[in-house]
Design an enzyme around this catalytic site. Structure first.
Site, PDB file in Angstrom:
ATOM      1  N   LYS A   1       0.849  -1.193   0.000  1.00  0.00           N
ATOM      2  CA  LYS A   1       0.000   0.000   0.000  1.00  0.00           C
ATOM      3  C   LYS A   1       0.880   1.236   0.000  1.00  0.00           C
ATOM      4  CE  LYS A   1      -4.542   0.459   0.102  1.00  0.00           C
ATOM      5  NZ  LYS A   1      -5.443  -0.432  -0.631  1.00  0.00           N
TER       6      LYS A   1
ATOM      7  N   GLY B   1     -23.564   2.377   3.784  1.00  0.00           N
ATOM      8  CA  GLY B   1     -22.614   2.984   2.853  1.00  0.00           C
ATOM      9  C   GLY B   1     -23.074   2.826   1.420  1.00  0.00           C
TER      10      GLY B   1
ATOM     11  N   GLY C   1     -21.593   4.330  -1.483  1.00  0.00           N
ATOM     12  CA  GLY C   1     -20.650   4.723  -2.508  1.00  0.00           C
ATOM     13  C   GLY C   1     -20.866   3.870  -3.749  1.00  0.00           C
TER      14      GLY C   1
ATOM     15  N   VAL D   1     -19.513   1.008  -4.740  1.00  0.00           N
ATOM     16  CA  VAL D   1     -19.656  -0.426  -4.472  1.00  0.00           C
ATOM     17  C   VAL D   1     -20.970  -0.701  -3.751  1.00  0.00           C
ATOM     18  CG1 VAL D   1     -18.687  -2.418  -3.268  1.00  0.00           C
ATOM     19  CG2 VAL D   1     -17.177  -0.809  -4.440  1.00  0.00           C
TER      20      VAL D   1
END
Length: 349
Positions: free
Chosen positions: A80, A181, A183, A185
């Site tokens: 990452k 959530g 968003g 996705v």
């Protein structure tokens, strides 16, 4: 911060601190493992409160990517990159080109891509300095919302496997799913669930997203802090991590937790708490691996159809985890970790 101890805690291979006074770049690249292959993991840009917070986040996310790749059977490890701050548009290209130069010095040990706060244009800037990048203009992952769609598709398939385990049937009609959530996705997941005739309860901090979900899917909206206590069959966390904790687990009124968010368990013990409460937990890095599977497919020059076929393998992995959990009498989160760790510890040629 004691960097060596932090790396030892997360079993990380490498930590690179990057600074460029000309562009203003301040970044961290964490490589958790390259035992299975080059480390994959996107580049996140965020207003971290401190350098320590950025480093801990990079190490934690890199470890998660290793487990995600291993559980999915991919020939990649986990890494990452995190960039501190949010530069204005005049600085942005220079910052990402600088990051690309640092990535190039790693000689292929780490391959970056889009993550929270970064875009296709940012990856295009990285591409000017290195080939170790995905999600650039015209690529499989950057076309439309294919990555988000396939991430949601994998989560949906994981939910179907979870239904088989708990209810003995994959039929979703008239079951209730609470989605936290909305968003990209989360919205794609709502669409899959709606098409399967599930009833939806939704929440998000963005009121417009909530209104859109109510209109599109006939969902029932609730305030964000009330979603945990909603009576439902499935709770699908698709927003922040760490939301399954000492406080929230006691509020849950569901049989299954299965969602797209990363790092849903605040601590390892919370997987056992769900197990002891009789709630089936679909380990997040197993069912939300669609995005990284698509990235791996892109790197192998696969087309969309082949990438989708590979995402469909998530169903079998989820089933394997549940079988191990049942056979060994352990939490599904523990079974998933053992599956990933077995892959990561296998002898290398």
């Amino acid at each position: 911060m004691e960097l060596w101890k932090a790396m030892e805690r997360d079993h990380a291979e490498q930590l690179v601190l990057c600074q460029d006074q000309f562009s203003g770049l301040k970044a961290v690249i964490a490589i958790h493992s390259t035992r299975l292959g080059p480390a994959l993991g996107g580049c996140r840009m965020w207003d971290y409160g401190s350098e320590e917070e950025a480093i801990r986040d990079a190490l934690r996310l890199a470890r998660g990517m290793s487990y995600k790749c291993a559980a999915a059977g991919l020939a990649y490890g986990g890494g990452k990159a995190v960039i501190m701050g949010r530069p204005d548009s005049t600085q942005r290209e220079a910052i990402f080109r600088s990051l690309g130069r640092f990535i190039h010095t790693l000689q292929g040990r780490y391959i970056t891509g889009i993550d929270l706060g970064t875009t296709v244009n940012d990856m295009d800037a990285v591409r000017q300095e290195t080939g170790y990048v995905t999600d650039t203009t015209g690529s499989l992952c950057a076309t439309g919302d294919f990555t988000a769609q396939m991430t949601a598709y994998g989560v949906f398939l994981g939910i179907v496997e979870s239904l088989k385990q708990v209810y003995g049937s994959p039929i979703m009609k008239n079951l209730t799913v609470a989605v936290q959530g909305l968003g990209k996705v989360g919205t794609f997941l709502c669409r899959y669930l709606h098409d399967a005739a599930a009833r939806l309860i939704v929440t998000d901090v963005d009121d417009q997203r909530v209104r859109s979900a109510v209109q599109q899917f006939g969902a029932t909206a609730v305030q964000p802090d009330l979603i945990y206590a909603c009576s439902c069959d499935i709770f699908a966390p698709c927003a922040l991590g760490g939301i399954l904790n000492d406080t929230t687990i006691g509020q849950l009124q569901c049989s299954i937790v299965a969602g797209a968010a990363n790092n849903q368990l605040a601590e390892e013990k919370h997987g056992l708490m769900l197990y002891d409460a009789g709630i089936l937990y679909a380990p997040d890095y197993v069912i939300n691996a669609g995005g990284i599977i698509v990235t791996a497919a892109e790197l192998s020059d696969c087309d969309r159809a082949e990438a989708k076929r590979q995402v469909e393998c998530i169903a079998a992995t989820v089933s394997t985890v549940y079988q191990a959990s049942k056979l060994e009498g352990i939490a599904a989160s523990t079974a998933a970790d053992r599956l990933a760790e077995k892959q990561l510890s296998r002898p290398q040629p």
